[in-house]
Motif scaffolding. Sequence first.
Motif, PDB file in Angstrom:
ATOM      1  N   PRO A   1      45.420  58.532  -3.029  1.00  0.00           N
ATOM      2  CA  PRO A   1      45.473  57.258  -3.749  1.00  0.00           C
ATOM      3  C   PRO A   1      44.174  56.935  -4.476  1.00  0.00           C
ATOM      4  O   PRO A   1      43.086  57.329  -4.052  1.00  0.00           O
ATOM      5  CB  PRO A   1      45.731  56.242  -2.628  1.00  0.00           C
TER       6      PRO A   1
ATOM      7  N   GLU B   1      44.571  51.365  -4.961  1.00  0.00           N
ATOM      8  CA  GLU B   1      45.734  51.460  -4.082  1.00  0.00           C
ATOM      9  C   GLU B   1      45.410  51.212  -2.617  1.00  0.00           C
ATOM     10  O   GLU B   1      46.329  51.076  -1.795  1.00  0.00           O
ATOM     11  CB  GLU B   1      46.372  52.849  -4.229  1.00  0.00           C
ATOM     12  N   LEU B   2      44.146  51.163  -2.269  1.00  0.00           N
ATOM     13  CA  LEU B   2      43.746  50.965  -0.878  1.00  0.00           C
ATOM     14  C   LEU B   2      43.132  49.584  -0.681  1.00  0.00           C
ATOM     15  O   LEU B   2      42.455  49.060  -1.559  1.00  0.00           O
ATOM     16  CB  LEU B   2      42.732  52.037  -0.451  1.00  0.00           C
ATOM     17  N   GLU B   3      43.364  49.028   0.493  1.00  0.00           N
ATOM     18  CA  GLU B   3      42.834  47.720   0.828  1.00  0.00           C
ATOM     19  C   GLU B   3      41.369  47.828   1.231  1.00  0.00           C
ATOM     20  O   GLU B   3      40.945  48.824   1.831  1.00  0.00           O
ATOM     21  CB  GLU B   3      43.630  47.104   1.985  1.00  0.00           C
TER      22      GLU B   3
ATOM     23  N   TRP C   1      38.148  47.699   3.385  1.00  0.00           N
ATOM     24  CA  TRP C   1      38.027  47.983   4.815  1.00  0.00           C
ATOM     25  C   TRP C   1      36.583  47.840   5.243  1.00  0.00           C
ATOM     26  O   TRP C   1      35.700  48.472   4.655  1.00  0.00           O
ATOM     27  CB  TRP C   1      38.535  49.396   5.104  1.00  0.00           C
TER      28      TRP C   1
ATOM     29  N   ARG D   1      37.247  51.361   1.457  1.00  0.00           N
ATOM     30  CA  ARG D   1      38.671  51.072   1.344  1.00  0.00           C
ATOM     31  C   ARG D   1      39.381  52.146   2.158  1.00  0.00           C
ATOM     32  O   ARG D   1      39.005  53.319   2.110  1.00  0.00           O
ATOM     33  CB  ARG D   1      39.137  51.103  -0.121  1.00  0.00           C
ATOM     34  N   ARG D   2      40.415  51.748   2.902  1.00  0.00           N
ATOM     35  CA  ARG D   2      41.060  52.723   3.774  1.00  0.00           C
ATOM     36  C   ARG D   2      42.537  52.437   3.927  1.00  0.00           C
ATOM     37  O   ARG D   2      42.982  51.283   3.872  1.00  0.00           O
ATOM     38  CB  ARG D   2      40.411  52.727   5.166  1.00  0.00           C
ATOM     39  N   ARG D   3      43.289  53.532   4.140  1.00  0.00           N
ATOM     40  CA  ARG D   3      44.704  53.454   4.508  1.00  0.00           C
ATOM     41  C   ARG D   3      44.890  54.312   5.757  1.00  0.00           C
ATOM     42  O   ARG D   3      44.620  55.509   5.734  1.00  0.00           O
ATOM     43  CB  ARG D   3      45.593  53.969   3.378  1.00  0.00           C
TER      44      ARG D   3
ATOM     45  N   LEU E   1      47.222  56.188   8.100  1.00  0.00           N
ATOM     46  CA  LEU E   1      48.555  56.756   7.945  1.00  0.00           C
ATOM     47  C   LEU E   1      49.246  57.051   9.270  1.00  0.00           C
ATOM     48  O   LEU E   1      50.411  57.426   9.283  1.00  0.00           O
ATOM     49  CB  LEU E   1      48.469  58.044   7.120  1.00  0.00           C
TER      50      LEU E   1
ATOM     51  N   ALA F   1      44.147  59.515   7.922  1.00  0.00           N
ATOM     52  CA  ALA F   1      43.677  58.364   7.157  1.00  0.00           C
ATOM     53  C   ALA F   1      43.179  58.830   5.800  1.00  0.00           C
ATOM     54  O   ALA F   1      42.788  59.998   5.621  1.00  0.00           O
ATOM     55  CB  ALA F   1      42.566  57.629   7.896  1.00  0.00           C
ATOM     56  N   GLN F   2      43.197  57.917   4.849  1.00  0.00           N
ATOM     57  CA  GLN F   2      42.642  58.154   3.519  1.00  0.00           C
ATOM     58  C   GLN F   2      41.685  57.012   3.212  1.00  0.00           C
ATOM     59  O   GLN F   2      41.957  55.858   3.537  1.00  0.00           O
ATOM     60  CB  GLN F   2      43.752  58.210   2.464  1.00  0.00           C
TER      61      GLN F   2
ATOM     62  N   ASP G   1      40.360  62.455   2.515  1.00  0.00           N
ATOM     63  CA  ASP G   1      41.730  62.562   3.027  1.00  0.00           C
ATOM     64  C   ASP G   1      41.625  63.301   4.357  1.00  0.00           C
ATOM     65  O   ASP G   1      41.475  64.519   4.405  1.00  0.00           O
ATOM     66  CB  ASP G   1      42.600  63.327   2.033  1.00  0.00           C
TER      67      ASP G   1
END
Length: 260
Positions: free
Chosen positions: A122, A126-128, A130, A147-149, A151, A156-157, A220
């Motif tokens: 992303p 696209e990432l919130e 963090w 910023r992190r997602r 998963l 995690a990304q 990633d």
Amino acid sequence: MPTAYFTALGNGHYRATQATAGAWDPRQQHIAPPMGLMTHVLQRHRGADHALSITRLSFDIYGTVPIGEVEVSVDTPRAGRTIELSEVTMTHADRTIAVLRAWSLMDSPTEDIEHIPQENFPGLEELEPWDAAKVWPGEFIASLEGRRRFLGPGRAQAWLRTGLPLVDGERSSDFARYVGLIDVANGLASTLDPQTTVYPNVDSTVSFFRQPRGEWVGLDVTASTGPRGVGLTHSFLHDSNGPVGVLTQSLTIRRMPSAS
């Protein structure tokens, strides 16, 4: 917050600032800034007009790094016009802290055959946002914007950057600053509780097929925990223009005495 991670003292000596403080012990440096410093010193030693590109850096971490004065020295075990091996050693009080072995390869035009498979990674938007400092203590983590997602367990990304220079008053390349952040990957996706379990990495090996540019580091991350006290973190690396390489970290996993 200090204005940089290190202050240059001359003749290969640097003093770490409190901004390098790690998560496991506030008296010790997070290993990420020393990795960036070793890369920075290597590039200054080689000079701006060096014809070879650094493509692999393998850091062996001998032990903890106190927040204090360190010395960084550079050797070239294998010089060459097309392939070169450099070795960078960091010491504290005559004790080896970390050793970097870096391979550099000939820089030549291959744009006409360039092929980089695009990973499903992303973009920043696209990432919130963090705040890693809510999970990890230490001034180094507090110095990061992220910023992190998440998963799922072990995946995690994230995008990370810092506003602090590596060395006060010295210009560092995008490459050195990038290397100075990638070790954060170890804590991005693990499901282990840092309050009960420590899992520092004993090495970091990163291979680049393209030199990263810009201030953002894209990670990633896949983190695996084995059954006998050993773990592995594997990360695909990105900059704002796409993939740049991979990072692997070997972990030693230990439960804290109070948690056993």
